[in-house]
Design a protein around this motif. Sequence first.
Motif, mmCIF file in Angstrom:
data_model
loop_
_atom_site.group_PDB
_atom_site.id
_atom_site.type_symbol
_atom_site.label_atom_id
_atom_site.label_comp_id
_atom_site.label_asym_id
_atom_site.label_seq_id
_atom_site.Cartn_x
_atom_site.Cartn_y
_atom_site.Cartn_z
ATOM 1 N N ILE A 32 -11.936 -4.823 -2.616
ATOM 2 C CA ILE A 32 -10.899 -4.475 -3.586
ATOM 3 C C ILE A 32 -10.276 -5.775 -4.070
ATOM 4 C CG2 ILE A 32 -8.713 -3.266 -3.969
ATOM 5 C CD1 ILE A 32 -9.582 -1.272 -1.773
ATOM 6 N N ASP A 34 -7.582 -7.674 -7.006
ATOM 7 C CA ASP A 34 -6.469 -7.536 -7.944
ATOM 8 C C ASP A 34 -6.991 -7.828 -9.349
ATOM 9 O OD1 ASP A 34 -4.237 -8.704 -9.676
ATOM 10 O OD2 ASP A 34 -3.091 -7.922 -7.978
ATOM 11 N N LEU A 41 -8.385 -8.578 -2.103
ATOM 12 C CA LEU A 41 -7.329 -7.980 -1.292
ATOM 13 C C LEU A 41 -7.845 -7.356 -0.004
ATOM 14 C CD1 LEU A 41 -5.424 -6.366 -4.277
ATOM 15 C CD2 LEU A 41 -4.836 -8.485 -3.052
ATOM 16 N N TYR A 64 -7.297 -2.293 3.095
ATOM 17 C CA TYR A 64 -6.259 -2.542 2.095
ATOM 18 C C TYR A 64 -4.936 -1.916 2.548
ATOM 19 C CZ TYR A 64 -3.946 -2.615 -2.495
ATOM 20 O OH TYR A 64 -3.080 -2.830 -3.535
ATOM 21 N N ARG A 71 1.857 -1.996 -1.066
ATOM 22 C CA ARG A 71 1.326 -2.397 -2.379
ATOM 23 C C ARG A 71 0.493 -1.260 -2.965
ATOM 24 N NH1 ARG A 71 -1.593 -8.183 -3.474
ATOM 25 N NH2 ARG A 71 -1.946 -7.893 -5.691
ATOM 26 N N TYR A 73 -2.297 0.695 -5.368
ATOM 27 C CA TYR A 73 -3.678 0.384 -5.742
ATOM 28 C C TYR A 73 -3.835 0.209 -7.249
ATOM 29 C CZ TYR A 73 -4.924 1.908 -1.033
ATOM 30 O OH TYR A 73 -5.031 2.033 0.329
ATOM 31 N N ASN A 75 -4.054 -1.152 -10.845
ATOM 32 C CA ASN A 75 -4.535 -2.460 -11.319
ATOM 33 C C ASN A 75 -5.417 -3.167 -10.296
ATOM 34 O OD1 ASN A 75 -3.233 -2.234 -13.851
ATOM 35 N ND2 ASN A 75 -1.315 -2.820 -12.869
ATOM 36 N N THR A 76 -6.195 -2.375 -9.555
ATOM 37 C CA THR A 76 -7.191 -2.966 -8.667
ATOM 38 C C THR A 76 -8.579 -2.530 -9.112
ATOM 39 O OG1 THR A 76 -7.051 -1.140 -7.076
ATOM 40 C CG2 THR A 76 -5.658 -3.079 -6.648
ATOM 41 N N ILE A 97 -7.448 3.785 -7.746
ATOM 42 C CA ILE A 97 -8.034 2.483 -8.079
ATOM 43 C C ILE A 97 -8.503 2.557 -9.528
ATOM 44 C CG2 ILE A 97 -9.961 0.939 -7.554
ATOM 45 C CD1 ILE A 97 -9.544 1.787 -4.568
#
Length: 155
Positions: A32, A34, A41, A64, A71, A73, A75-76, A97
């Motif tokens: 994963i 960013d 990540l 993750y 945090r 998910y 914008n991953t 995601i």
Amino acid sequence: MQHTGLQSHEYYMRLLIQLAKKNPRAPFAAMIVDAQSGEILSKGLNNSKVNPTEHGEVVAINNYARLHPSRPYKNTILYTTAESCPMCMSAIVWARISLTVYGTSIPFLIESGWGQITIRSNEVVNNASSFYKGRVIGGVLKEFTDPLFANGPGK
């Protein structure tokens, strides 16, 4: 630094292929990233001999959650050496995601002797369209991922 173009997908897939080679009997690996910074990540490698649900994607999502408990998910990007099975794609949808990028397709896995449920990733995404707006890109560096799976399981 934006990492959303085809070249960057290839960059991350190359890293992922190296990870997958550490598990030649089940080279299903995932990571994963960013989508804004390009930071990796979490990573995951298939561990289904120990737990049948520990596919690379699920391991990456669990890692993750452990590493980044608060945090989101959003914008991953999830990269995976092979197209996500329905279980993994559903986990990706529930995590929200934004993008999934894979190399080898489910039809190629089946042709190569890997047991697979014949529901494609896009079919899962399409059936979640009332609440999920993620995308799937397939075939990235398949000329390098397909050989990982070409001889079937455990070969």
